[in-house]
Design a protein around this motif. Structure first.
Motif, PDB file in Angstrom:
ATOM      1  N   THR A 328      -1.558   3.908  -3.022  1.00 35.23           N
ATOM      2  CA  THR A 328      -0.432   3.364  -2.263  1.00 35.23           C
ATOM      3  C   THR A 328       0.794   4.262  -2.278  1.00 35.23           C
ATOM      4  O   THR A 328       1.705   4.088  -1.456  1.00 35.23           O
ATOM      5  N   GLY A 339       0.563   0.835   6.117  1.00 33.01           N
ATOM      6  CA  GLY A 339       0.387   2.259   5.885  1.00 33.01           C
ATOM      7  C   GLY A 339      -0.673   2.616   4.867  1.00 33.01           C
ATOM      8  O   GLY A 339      -0.732   3.759   4.416  1.00 33.01           O
ATOM      9  N   PRO A 341      -4.412   3.686   3.497  1.00 32.63           N
ATOM     10  CA  PRO A 341      -5.458   4.524   4.096  1.00 32.63           C
ATOM     11  C   PRO A 341      -6.435   3.695   4.918  1.00 32.63           C
ATOM     12  O   PRO A 341      -6.774   2.557   4.553  1.00 32.63           O
ATOM     13  N   GLU A 342      -6.908   4.235   6.029  1.00 36.14           N
ATOM     14  CA  GLU A 342      -7.771   3.508   6.958  1.00 36.14           C
ATOM     15  C   GLU A 342      -9.094   3.077   6.332  1.00 36.14           C
ATOM     16  O   GLU A 342      -9.690   2.080   6.734  1.00 36.14           O
ATOM     17  N   ASP A 343      -9.568   3.866   5.339  1.00 39.70           N
ATOM     18  CA  ASP A 343     -10.883   3.576   4.776  1.00 39.70           C
ATOM     19  C   ASP A 343     -10.848   2.534   3.660  1.00 39.70           C
ATOM     20  O   ASP A 343     -11.881   2.220   3.067  1.00 39.70           O
ATOM     21  N   ARG A 345     -10.811  -1.123   2.343  1.00 38.89           N
ATOM     22  CA  ARG A 345     -11.117  -2.475   2.829  1.00 38.89           C
ATOM     23  C   ARG A 345     -10.015  -3.424   2.373  1.00 38.89           C
ATOM     24  O   ARG A 345      -9.669  -3.474   1.189  1.00 38.89           O
ATOM     25  N   LEU A 378       1.051  -3.929  11.484  1.00 42.20           N
ATOM     26  CA  LEU A 378      -0.190  -3.511  10.825  1.00 42.20           C
ATOM     27  C   LEU A 378      -1.358  -4.253  11.446  1.00 42.20           C
ATOM     28  O   LEU A 378      -1.202  -5.353  11.985  1.00 42.20           O
ATOM     29  N   LYS A 379      -2.503  -3.614  11.359  1.00 44.22           N
ATOM     30  CA  LYS A 379      -3.720  -4.182  11.920  1.00 44.22           C
ATOM     31  C   LYS A 379      -4.098  -5.446  11.151  1.00 44.22           C
ATOM     32  O   LYS A 379      -4.095  -5.450   9.914  1.00 44.22           O
ATOM     33  N   PRO A 381      -6.016  -7.867   8.986  1.00 41.89           N
ATOM     34  CA  PRO A 381      -7.137  -7.596   8.084  1.00 41.89           C
ATOM     35  C   PRO A 381      -8.250  -8.623   8.248  1.00 41.89           C
ATOM     36  O   PRO A 381      -8.242  -9.432   9.180  1.00 41.89           O
TER      37      PRO A 381
END
Length: 569
Positions: A328, A339, A341-343, A345, A378-379, A381
């Motif tokens: 983080t 923000g 990391p995309e990978d 979960r 943010l996307k 979850p």
């Protein structure tokens, strides 16, 4: 039994090692003695209580059609490797090698052993159903043994295993065992609740725990005040969130604000003047060695059992501070979902799905973000139920009010299905000649734990108050003065008469002061005390005292037997 010839070393002071009530009282009452961490010797008084539980279990298991066996405690590694549990059970499994270098373990449970036995002997549907049980020592190498018999490393357990042709037959066996367990704990005189529970390392799809209700219990139980719903909080589903609001509900821009040294929920919410339910906790964990992030509301607690299920992993633990900082960029207390990391979960509790304009860590030391919203900042979850149910949540079954009670697990029953029979090849030929896996169930009771739980539920400041069915003795006859011939003769007569009627009687014939005898009688908790003192000389009467209520009556010696029989009924 005469007290002067009985090995019953009571203690006046509470041993320093004792933590919970049952541990303190079992040590003080001369029931157990510690050998090493998590290992206890059962003294005669304690063993009598253990045997009472065992006898009730045997009676009810036999009544249900189960058959008793006795299986080895040392188990070959090959069986555990065959089932797949050798590497997954964890460090509680004590592994060792014999003189030939063959790997073995001390049995913490016996699914593999019993399945191996049955796969070698059962061939046809005509051999089923089958229900086998044992009462035997188990060993689990607990990382931190504590609370005496509540969480020891070596313990006595009743474990039963059922074998059926199909799921429908298992349902019938499971219901029979459920009813059998209810009768067992009713006969033990315990206030208990069957609750829906997680299956844990045993596996399977359905399970119920049997919880003795006690304020000192380790487990929390969600109980409905309207219907009969009860579940361990590890399993109880939390309330479904309301429908997700439209984007018009978003009113604030995301903004980074300084929160110097504010790490905890209490500190951050007080500093920003926002309620805890507007803050999102960002928790970094390691799931089977891989980092994951869990998000829960500030006023909620993460349910690790639910998260493990949601992730489909075997092992789950919180990440260390170095890992948190690496993922983080922030120290613990300032991590956030924006923000990342995309990978990585990310799993968020369903209570967060309808949240808008919320607060999170900024992934930057001494900073938080306010006005955060899904989609814009943010996307969204993966939303799952991953929190512990609270009293504010409705009953999952009827919508009624939930209460959180504490309990002590004394029994656990499981529907295993074909988890072990499939892995170990335990099959049978059905009526059409087809080979099918046997469908299994598993049913355990902690014998020593049941005694300890009974004490947790039944005690006062003076000592144990044994329920009559579990009491090592039903009656104690306290002879006030052993040097007085009239008293001694009366006490002996009462002792012989009650013993002749089949009652379990302890005659306190020690050459001790009356006060010492009274204190010991209250400490060890025998249900009925008969005090033979000076009144037997003056009026031919003795005192009969009930330990549970403290109620005392005077009874003529010739009427003692009838009175005691009525009390014990």
């Amino acid at each position: 039994m005469r007290y002067s010839r009985f090995f019953l070393p009571t203690l006046k002071e509470v041993p320093a090692e004792a933590e919970v009530i049952s541990h303190k009282l079992m040590l003080r009452a001369g029931m157990i003695r510690k050998l090493a961490s998590g290992l206890y010797s059962y003294l005669p008084f304690g063993l009598r209580a253990i045997r009472k539980v065992e006898n009730i279990i045997r009676d009810e298991m036999n009544r249900a059609g189960a058959l008793e066996v006795l299986l080895p405690i040392v188990q070959p590694a090959e069986l555990w490797q065959e089932s797949g549990r050798w590497n997954h059970y964890g460090r509680e499994l004590l592994r060792l090698k014999d003189r030939h270098g063959r790997a073995c373990c001390l049995g913490p449970t016996h699914e593999e052993v019993i399945t191996d036995l049955v796969r070698k002997e059962v061939r046809s549907y005509r051999d089923l159903p089958l229900n086998l049980y044992q009462i035997q020592t188990k060993f689990r190498d607990e990382i931190r043994p504590r609370f005496g018999l509540m969480r020891g490393r070596e313990f006595i357990m009743k474990d039963a295993y059922s074998f059926d042709m199909d799921e429908e037959a298992l349902d019938r066996t499971y219901q029979s065992m459920y009813e059998t367990y209810c009768r067992i704990f009713e006969r033990c005189g315990l206030d208990f609740r069957p609750v829906e529970a997680d299956t844990g390392t045993i596996g399977g799809d359905v399970s119920h725990e049997f919880m003795v209700l006690a304020d000192t219990g380790e487990d929390e139980i969600a109980c409905c005040t309207v219907c009969d719903y009860a579940a361990n909080v590890e399993l109880a589903p939390a309330a479904a969130p309301p429908a997700r609001p439209s984007t018009t509900a978003v009113v604030a821009d995301m903004e980074e604000v300084s929160t110097p040294g504010k790490r905890t929920i209490e500190e951050v919410t007080a500093f920003l003047n926002v309620p805890p339910d507007r803050l999102v906790k960002t928790l970094v964990l390691m799931a089977d060695g891989n980092p994951v992030v869990a998000l829960v509301r500030g006023d909620h607690e993460l349910n690790e059992v639910k998260l493990k299920r949601a992730l489909g992993v075997e092992e789950l633990s919180f990440a260390d501070e170095e890992t948190v900082r690496r993922l983080t960029g922030a120290p613990v207390g300032f991590a956030g979902p924006v923000g990342l990391p995309e990978d990585i979960r990310v799993v968020a509790d369903t209570a967060l799905e309808s949240l808008c304009d919320f607060v999170t860590g900024a992934n930057k030391g001494d900073f938080h973000l306010v006005g955060v919203n899904w989609g814009r900042d943010l996307k969204p979850p993966e939303f799952r139920d991953i929190r512990i149910i609270t009293c504010e949540d409705p009953c999952p079954r009827c919508g009624g009010r939930i209460e959180i009670k504490r309990g002590i697990e004394v029994g656990h029953i499981f529907k295993l299905g074909t988890k072990y029979s499939g892995a170990l090849g335990a099959t049978f030929l059905d009526s059409n000649g087809r080979q099918r896996p046997i469908v299994m169930g598993c049913y355990g009771i902690g014998v020593g734990r049941t005694v300890a739980a009974a004490i947790e539920q039944n005690h006062d400041e003076r000592g144990i108050i044994f329920p009559v069915p579990l009491a090592p003795f039903q009656v104690i006859v306290t002879l006030v003065n052993t040097n007085d011939e009239v008293m001694a003769r009366a006490a002996e007569g009462i002792y012989q008469e009650l013993s002749g009627q089949g009652m379990e009687v302890l005659l306190d014939d020690r050459k001790e002061r009356a006060g010492v005898k009274f204190k010991d009688a209250e400490l060890i908790g025998i249900p009925v005390r008969i005090t033979v003192g000076r009144k037997v000389k003056e009026t031919g009467e003795v005192e009969i005292t009930r330990r549970a209520s403290g109620h005392t009556i005077l009874v003529r010696t010739e009427d003692v037997t009838e009175e005691v029989l009525n009390i014990l009924k």
